[in-house]
Scaffold this active site. Structure first.
Site, mmCIF file in Angstrom:
data_model
loop_
_atom_site.group_PDB
_atom_site.id
_atom_site.type_symbol
_atom_site.label_atom_id
_atom_site.label_comp_id
_atom_site.label_asym_id
_atom_site.label_seq_id
_atom_site.Cartn_x
_atom_site.Cartn_y
_atom_site.Cartn_z
ATOM 1 N N ASP A 167 -17.050 -1.560 13.372
ATOM 2 C CA ASP A 167 -18.264 -2.384 13.439
ATOM 3 C C ASP A 167 -17.877 -3.861 13.569
ATOM 4 O OD1 ASP A 167 -17.401 -2.826 10.858
ATOM 5 O OD2 ASP A 167 -19.372 -2.543 9.925
ATOM 6 N N SER A 168 -16.568 -4.141 13.550
ATOM 7 C CA SER A 168 -16.103 -5.498 13.897
ATOM 8 C C SER A 168 -16.546 -5.858 15.307
ATOM 9 C CB SER A 168 -14.581 -5.600 13.770
ATOM 10 O OG SER A 168 -13.936 -4.563 14.477
ATOM 11 N N ASP A 217 -17.022 3.993 13.155
ATOM 12 C CA ASP A 217 -17.144 3.210 11.919
ATOM 13 C C ASP A 217 -18.614 3.104 11.547
ATOM 14 O OD1 ASP A 217 -16.156 1.673 9.874
ATOM 15 O OD2 ASP A 217 -16.011 -0.168 11.056
ATOM 16 N N LYS A 247 -15.510 6.603 9.517
ATOM 17 C CA LYS A 247 -14.983 5.789 8.414
ATOM 18 C C LYS A 247 -16.142 5.070 7.748
ATOM 19 C CE LYS A 247 -13.012 1.538 9.089
ATOM 20 N NZ LYS A 247 -13.889 0.695 8.256
ATOM 21 N N GLU A 275 -16.992 2.219 4.253
ATOM 22 C CA GLU A 275 -16.406 1.296 3.289
ATOM 23 C C GLU A 275 -16.880 1.610 1.877
ATOM 24 O OE1 GLU A 275 -17.265 -2.756 4.444
ATOM 25 O OE2 GLU A 275 -16.528 -2.454 6.488
ATOM 26 N N GLU A 309 -7.270 -2.461 3.439
ATOM 27 C CA GLU A 309 -7.303 -3.728 4.185
ATOM 28 C C GLU A 309 -7.038 -4.889 3.234
ATOM 29 O OE1 GLU A 309 -10.810 -4.408 6.581
ATOM 30 O OE2 GLU A 309 -10.244 -6.494 6.967
HETATM 31 O O1 KIV Z 1 -14.751 -2.745 11.888
HETATM 32 C C1 KIV Z 1 -13.529 -2.761 11.855
HETATM 33 O O2 KIV Z 1 -12.831 -3.057 12.826
HETATM 34 C C2 KIV Z 1 -12.908 -2.427 10.598
HETATM 35 C C3 KIV Z 1 -11.559 -2.996 10.370
HETATM 36 C C4 KIV Z 1 -11.688 -4.390 9.887
HETATM 37 C C5 KIV Z 1 -10.784 -2.168 9.469
HETATM 38 O O3 KIV Z 1 -13.494 -1.813 9.770
#
Ligand code: KIV
Length: 284
Positions: free
Chosen positions: A48-49, A87, A117, A119, A186
């Site tokens: 989600d970056s 993500d 994934k 968090e 991270e």
């Molecule tokens: O969104 C992303 O790229 C991530 C990384 C910062 C691990 O979650």
């Protein structure tokens, strides 16, 4: 397209057993996915970056499930033989186990992802269990978790003090016991990452800025190649300055069009003389 075989979860565990580090990169689009597959990257994270690197938001919080699905689909088309992780964006899993399962399912059914994934620590263990029970492989994410950046007080190393480090170690165990087959650490101190890796029994530990002792490494693609102009995290090694190459090319384009040295005959298409004469005669 490369003919290589996609790694499965047992294949990832085999790499760990053989002491071969796993390579993982973020990726959000078709051409980059194609290149990453060609380069032999083991895993892709459609992070989600992308909210920051691709969409220009100040944080990852505005990213929606629809944004994530659209980019995950493009990545899957570009890298059909790479293990792709979707993500889960902000508020796609925090509200309830049910929302977590439903949205994790979208990554699998609509984008062909291999895992998701999310968090968070022990408080997210029930989401991980629910998702895994639904037959979806799940990855945890501890340490600096960007969706909680306000609560964490900024983008800073997590677990520098013994008490906080112990909490991260306990959270890793909770996520493993909940069914996560992999955990990303991270910006956690190297020795804390090493302790978690040594204690993992049935879980692969990945490092992003957390040192060399995990089972593999993740980097943000845009940081590796100078493609994110706002800031460069210390942990991000630059493997090439594509941003500079592109900027120089853009300046050259501006110059050449301005000086009329572009385009040249090889850059355009002509019409045969007889067709042209005929065309002129019809115009009167
Ligand atoms: O969104 C992303 O790229 C991530 C990384 C910062 C691990 O979650």
């Amino acid at each position: 397209m490369s003919e290589r075989k996609k790694l499965s979860i047992p294949g990832l565990f085999k790499k760990v057993a053989n002491n071969e580090p796993i390579t993982w990169l973020t990726c959000y689009d078709y051409p980059t996915a194609y290149l990453q597959e060609e380069a032999g990257i083991d895993m892709i994270l459609v992070g989600d970056s992308l909210g920051m690197t691709m969409l220009g938001y100040e944080s990852t919080l505005p990213v929606t499930m629809d944004d994530m699905i659209r980019h995950s689909q493009a990545v899957r088309r570009g890298a059909p033989n790479v293990f792709v992780v979707g993500d889960m964006p902000y508020m796609s899993y925090q509200p309830s186990v049910e929302s977590a399962i439903r949205n994790a399912g979208r990554f699998m059914s609509e984008a062909g992802c291999d895992a998701i994934k999310l968090e968070g620590g022990g408080e997210m263990a029930d989401r991980i269990t629910g998702i895994v029970k639904a037959g979806i492989p799940a990855i945890g994410h501890l340490g600096l978790t960007p969706q909680s950046v306000a609560a964490l007080g900024g983008y800073r190393v997590q677990g520098k003090g013994a008490e906080q480090a112990k909490k991260i170690i306990d959270a890793a165990k909770a996520l493993e016991q909940a069914g996560a087959f992999m955990i990303l650490l991270e910006m956690v101190p190297d020795r804390v990452c090493k302790l978690i890796t040594e204690r993992a029994e049935n879980c692969i530990i990945m490092s992003l800025g957390s040192g060399p002792d995990a089972h593999g490494q993740l980097l943000i693609y845009h940081d590796m190649f100078g493609l994110y102009p706002r800031f460069k995290p210390r942990m991000a090694k630059m493997f090439g300055n594509a941003g500079e190459v592109i900027l120089n090319g853009l300046k050259q384009y501006v110059d050449e069009v301005g000086q009329k040295s572009f385009p040249q005959p090889e850059n355009w298409f002509g019409i045969k003389d007889d067709e042209y004469e005929q065309l002129l005669s019809t115009l009167g």
